[in-house]
Design a protein around this motif. Structure first.
Motif: not given
Length: 441
Positions: A9-16, A18-25
């Protein structure tokens, strides 16, 4: 909550962030639907259907195909049921749209299925707690079914908190995955406790899951056995059959990088004995069509491509389109299943077997170990170690149509043993659903 889940859960909160940029790529590479990226964040693109709603998650193509007969059986048993299907890949969404939504379905634009208004599709939300909660707040499923092997900690924790009854069906757990989960046994037991119904694909899968879950896991059979034969356009089948005029053909289906060169070498050797033999080369991912055509040209063959509307008038035809395997199998005398000459684990041999084709596969078939053994025992299949052995099999397909027909009949009989698995799975799932006539608040 276990330490492993807390860390996730902590890792997901930290990554959230950045994930829109990853999804766009990913969308730029064709791995996501650009117009539907919000669905990955749990933002719905459609309203919730009225009444009882079952959420069924099938990560990719294999799981989606396993789910098709189950979706149809659930709908027959509960005519008022609506089904929300989520998938994690573009290819699986497109396949479901073609098989369940009809020709008018456009998975790139929405999850609506024009020919099946009771069925909706969404791209699965990523396993970020806030995104999962947003998804569940909108859809409010009455029950959830996961197919094969998707165990997302935040999603499963949210289901437990909300008291949503859940099932894991046709579950598959490889020895490698079981060993990884064993290092976090508490987290594995917590995740698996989400599932009121836990049904394994094979006895070996059931034993591994039982060890992690701490409870008995049933094995009703493999849902892949229950699938209907792959469809094919009747008019196009008639046109291509007339074009081939009885010319012998074999299919190399669902091939992966590193296999096409071996398949082409085998075909070259088979052509020495049967110059009219056609190879229908169907890569696992149709977007690789151009790269596969380049390999065909390097091997010295004309690179004819289905996606370019080029007909098979040479020795090799690159079948780089989605959803037409049923057509290729009906044109052929035998099928080689890819993902098996490399350490991938193999693809589903039941699809050609169901259409009365003898099958061949390489040494790497862990993904379908029990199915492979059943087909081998029935005299319906052959394991080939390399390109030379594959060439010998393809040569026999062309030279001995009587043998190919007999082997194909054995394959079809072995593949037709799935109705019991579907019936038992359906019987286990129906008690999870509210009584007919229930209306969600």
């Amino acid at each position: 909550m276990t330490l492993a889940l807390a860390l996730w859960r902590a890792g997901g909160l930290a990554a959230a962030p950045l994930l829109p940029l990853w999804l766009a790529r990913r969308a730029a590479r064709g791995k996501e639907f650009p117009a539907r990226l919000a669905e990955r964040r749990g933002i719905a693109s459609l309203p919730r259907p009225n009444g009882t709603l079952l959420w069924l998650h099938a990560a990719s193509v294999g799981e989606s195909l396993s789910a098709l007969p189950l979706i149809e059986a659930l709908r027959r048993a509960r005519p008022a049921l609506s089904v929300l299907v989520t998938t994690g890949t573009v290819t699986s969404a497109e396949l479901l749209a073609r098989r369940l939504g009809g020709a008018a379905a456009e998975p790139s634009r929405s999850g609506a299925m024009p020919d099946s208004p009771w069925l909706v599709h969404q791209v699965a939300p990523l396993d970020i707690p806030a995104w999962v909660e947003r998804f569940l707040d909108h859809w409010r499923p009455d029950a959830a079914v996961f197919v094969e092997s998707e165990l997302w900690p935040a999603t499963l924790a949210a289901l437990r908190r909300r008291g949503i009854r859940a099932a894991l069906v046709n579950a598959r757990l490889s020895p490698r995955s079981a060993a990884r989960w064993a290092r976090a046994r508490g987290a594995a037991a917590e995740a698996l406790s989400t599932f009121e119904v836990l049904l394994a694909q094979t006895r070996a899968d059931a034993e591994r899951l039982s060890s992690l879950a701490g409870r008995q896991v049933d094995t009703p059979g493999n849902l892949k056995h229950a699938s209907a034969p792959l469809p094919a356009d009747a008019a196009e089948l008639a046109r291509l059959s007339a074009l081939l005029g009885g010319r012998p053909a074999w299919v190399a289906a669902s091939t992966h990088p590193g296999e096409e060169q071996q398949v082409l070498a085998a075909h070259r050797a088979a052509l020495a004995a049967h110059p009219d033999l056609l190879l229908i080369l169907a890569p696992r991912h149709p977007e690789r069509g151009e790269a596969v055509a380049a390999l065909v040209a390097e091997a010295g063959f004309p690179a004819r491509r289905r996606s370019q509307r080029q007909d098979p008038d040479g020795p090799v035809w690159v079948a780089d389109t989605l959803g037409e395997l049923g057509l290729w199998y009906r044109l052929a005398r035998g099928a080689f299943l890819g993902g098996s000459l490399i350490a991938h684990g193999g693809q589903n041999p039941l699809e050609p077997a169901r259409l009365r084709l003898p099958v061949a596969f390489g040494p790497h078939t862990a993904n379908f170990a029990e199915v492979v053994e059943e087909l081998l025992a029935a005299g319906a299949a052959m394991r080939v170690a390399d390109a030379e052995a594959l060439a010998a099999w393809a040569t026999r397909i062309a030279a001995e149509p009587g043998w190919a027909e007999a082997s194909g009949r054995a394959a079809q009989a072995a593949a037709g043993r799935g109705s019991a698995a579907l019936d038992r799975t359906l019987a286990a799932l129906l008690p999870l659903l509210p009584e007919e006539g229930y209306t969600a608040g």
